[in-house]
Design an enzyme around this catalytic site. Structure first.
Site, mmCIF file in Angstrom:
data_model
loop_
_atom_site.group_PDB
_atom_site.id
_atom_site.type_symbol
_atom_site.label_atom_id
_atom_site.label_comp_id
_atom_site.label_asym_id
_atom_site.label_seq_id
_atom_site.Cartn_x
_atom_site.Cartn_y
_atom_site.Cartn_z
ATOM 1 N N ASP A 481 -46.568 53.217 65.781
ATOM 2 C CA ASP A 481 -45.536 52.305 66.287
ATOM 3 C C ASP A 481 -44.911 51.450 65.194
ATOM 4 O OD1 ASP A 481 -45.999 53.343 68.783
ATOM 5 O OD2 ASP A 481 -47.140 51.647 69.535
ATOM 6 N N HIS A 482 -44.831 51.991 63.982
ATOM 7 C CA HIS A 482 -44.162 51.310 62.873
ATOM 8 C C HIS A 482 -42.959 52.165 62.480
ATOM 9 C CE1 HIS A 482 -48.528 49.939 61.935
ATOM 10 N NE2 HIS A 482 -47.979 49.183 62.854
#
Length: 548
Positions: A481-482
């Protein structure tokens, strides 16, 4: 067409990047209007949503308390049916790009872990030092003051001992605003095992108040609920920043889905257009426009804004918009242990092994961050015990054993910017008729070699040192989730989208700050670097509007 509105600075997106830029612009005396695709909600509502979830959803779906609106879809669960899926994914490692952001006012900061690592000087010179990836268009000493400003803006706690700080051997211009959160029993044990292998498990800097109130937020009380929401707002999230922005005179318009960026004859951006929930259209003008959605929604909007003046999409003369998509490909190992470890004391993440991210080996394979997840294991233990069909005292005993004697180790690998890892517009459309994002993703042999020869063996050794009796590795790479890389930064307009201030090469009054601009992903969490880039862009915006 509804009436036109205007401001000096229009910011599309209300996450950490948009909020920091809005505050800086307001402090400089500029008028600011923020547009958010999704709803604005109170914290109590998210907490109640979480409490009312079925147990299976609480365990694995951090975005489930944030149900999407028809006009602002996102990934509601991690296992959607193909027909319902918002992100259209393909490629050898499609699963590794199943991102869990939410389109709410406050963005993904609602359910982030709060981790705030800085890049190292080496992280910014991959091409020069190791012959891979890209170099940043400026050196580490340029971004360091912005890191310090970001740490104070977000309220970051971190170690006071320089030997425990990251990056090593780099002088900080300011100390952390607060000292670190203390380790729980599990993290103490991991630190001992890592040291026996020549590795350092160090305190993670976190945008979380450690024992004191800061910026109007209370001290962390160890709810261990950072995913999916901090119930007391001890952790920074952009939702807590929005009232401050309004108090300074900023305006925030929720449920406003920007779908078009309009440019004029001289390449300047003249307006953005948005849909309201009734599918009405509106036009907003400004002197400067900031697109701060995220690394997926920003390039999607740029590509969707294709017209006669911008045949490849806005800001895309280089054909790099949507390319170089990055996230740290993650593997997890679930352990059963002979003796209790007791994770779950304090925040969900409080430490990491970082020296495994650096080294000459980066010329051939990825560096990686290793950590033990510190979330409480009791819900997982209960679910596992119930699956065994146990009842009564036997069930109670097994829940207690699994809660104490299980753990999860995680490794996040450094990605490289590959042009073929690309976001394009799908032929499938959402409720408003806007094309959904389609992403092709391959973690590359650079990461696969690291996992095979470097990181998985390290995970196994750590597990052995912890006394693991069972070691179950995830069968494929997962998302961290980056989101990075879709509007990549560089000095050459033919090979990049934005300059060193995150200003679009093609449009002097359009800024595209945040993770999408990052030329390297590294193995560490990206949010603090996104925040530093936001502050750097804000300085450039203020200077541009004051001096032309």
């Amino acid at each position: 067409m509804a009436s036109t509105d205007s401001a000096d600075v229009v910011v599309v997106g209300t996450g950490v990047v948009g909020c920091l830029i809005a505050e800086q612009a307001l402090d400089a005396g500029l008028s600011v209007l923020m547009l958010e695709a999704g709803p604005r909600v109170d914290r109590w509502r998210i907490v109640e949503n979480y409490r009312n979830l079925p147990p299976s959803m609480r365990l694995f779906h951090w975005d489930a308390p944030y149900p999407p609106k028809p006009w602002a879809p996102h990934l509601e669960t991690r296992t959607p049916k193909e027909a319902e899926q918002y992100l259209q994914l393909e490629g050898p490692n499609a699963r590794a790009y199943l991102q869990g952001y939410v389109r709410y006012a406050g963005g993904a900061t609602w359910h982030w872990a709060g981790i705030c690592w800085r890049l190292t000087p080496e992280d910014m010179r991959l091409k020069s030092l190791y012959g891979v990836g890209r170099d940043w268009p400026f050196a580490h000493d340029i971004i360091e003051p912005y890191y310090a400003r970001a740490e104070y803006a977000l309220g970051v706690c971190g170690p006071t001992d320089p030997a425990m700080q990251w990056p090593p051997n780099v002088k900080r211009s300011r100390p952390y605003p607060m000292g670190p959160t203390p380790f729980g029993p599990g993290e103490h044990r991991l630190t001992e095992v890592a040291a026996s292998m020549g590795l350092m498990n160090i305190p993670a800097p976190q945008a979380r108040n450690s024992g004191v109130a800061y910026n109007g937020r209370p001290a962390c009380c160890g709810n261990n609920n950072c995913f999916p929401v901090c119930p007391i707002a001890a952790k920074y999230d952009a939702a807590t920043a929005l009232p401050k922005i309004e108090a300074k005179g900023g305006r925030i318009l929720a449920n406003a889905v920007v779908y078009r960026i309009e440019t004029g004859d001289k390449k300047a951006v003249e307006a953005v257009h948005y849909f309201d929930p009734d599918k009405g259209t509106h036009r907003i003008t400004a002197k400067v426009f900031v697109i701060a959605c995220n690394g997926i929604e920003t390039p999607k909007l740029l590509l969707f804004s294709k017209d006669d003046r911008n045949p490849n999409g806005v800001a895309n003369s280089s054909d790099q918009v949507g390319r170089n998509m990055m996230d740290q490909p993650k593997l997890i190992a679930d352990l059963e242990l002979a003796e209790p470890l007791w994770t779950g004391v304090g925040p969900v993440q409080s430490s990491s092994i970082m020296n495994t991210t650096q080294g000459e080996f980066r010329s051939s394979h990825a560096g990686a961050l290793l950590r033990m997840e510190n979330f409480a294991r009791s819900p997982l233990g209960a679910a596992a015990a119930l699956k065994k069909g146990l009842v009564g005292k036997a069930l109670d005993t097994e829940i207690r054993r699994l809660s104490a004697c299980t753990a999860r180790l995680t490794v996040e690998h450094e990605p490289l910017p590959w042009p073929d890892n690309r976001l394009t517009l799908s032929d499938k459309k959402d409720w408003l008729g806007i094309n959904k994002p389609n992403i092709y993703y391959d973690v590359s042999d650079y990461v696969r070699r690291s996992a095979k020869d470097y990181t998985v063996p390290l995970l196994q050794k750590l597990a052995d040192g912890l006394g693991a009796t069972s070691f179950k590795l995830s069968p494929e790479f997962l998302n961290s989730d980056h989101i990075m890389g879709g509007c990549i930064m560089g000095a050459d307009p033919t090979t990049s989208v934005v300059d060193a201030d995150c200003r679009a090469h093609d449009h002097h009054n359009l800024f595209l700050p945040g993770g999408g601009a990052m030329p390297s992903g590294t193995a560490s969490n990206s949010t603090l670097t996104m925040a530093a880039l936001a502050l750097k862009a804000a300085d450039a915006i203020v200077d541009q509007l004051r001096h032309g």
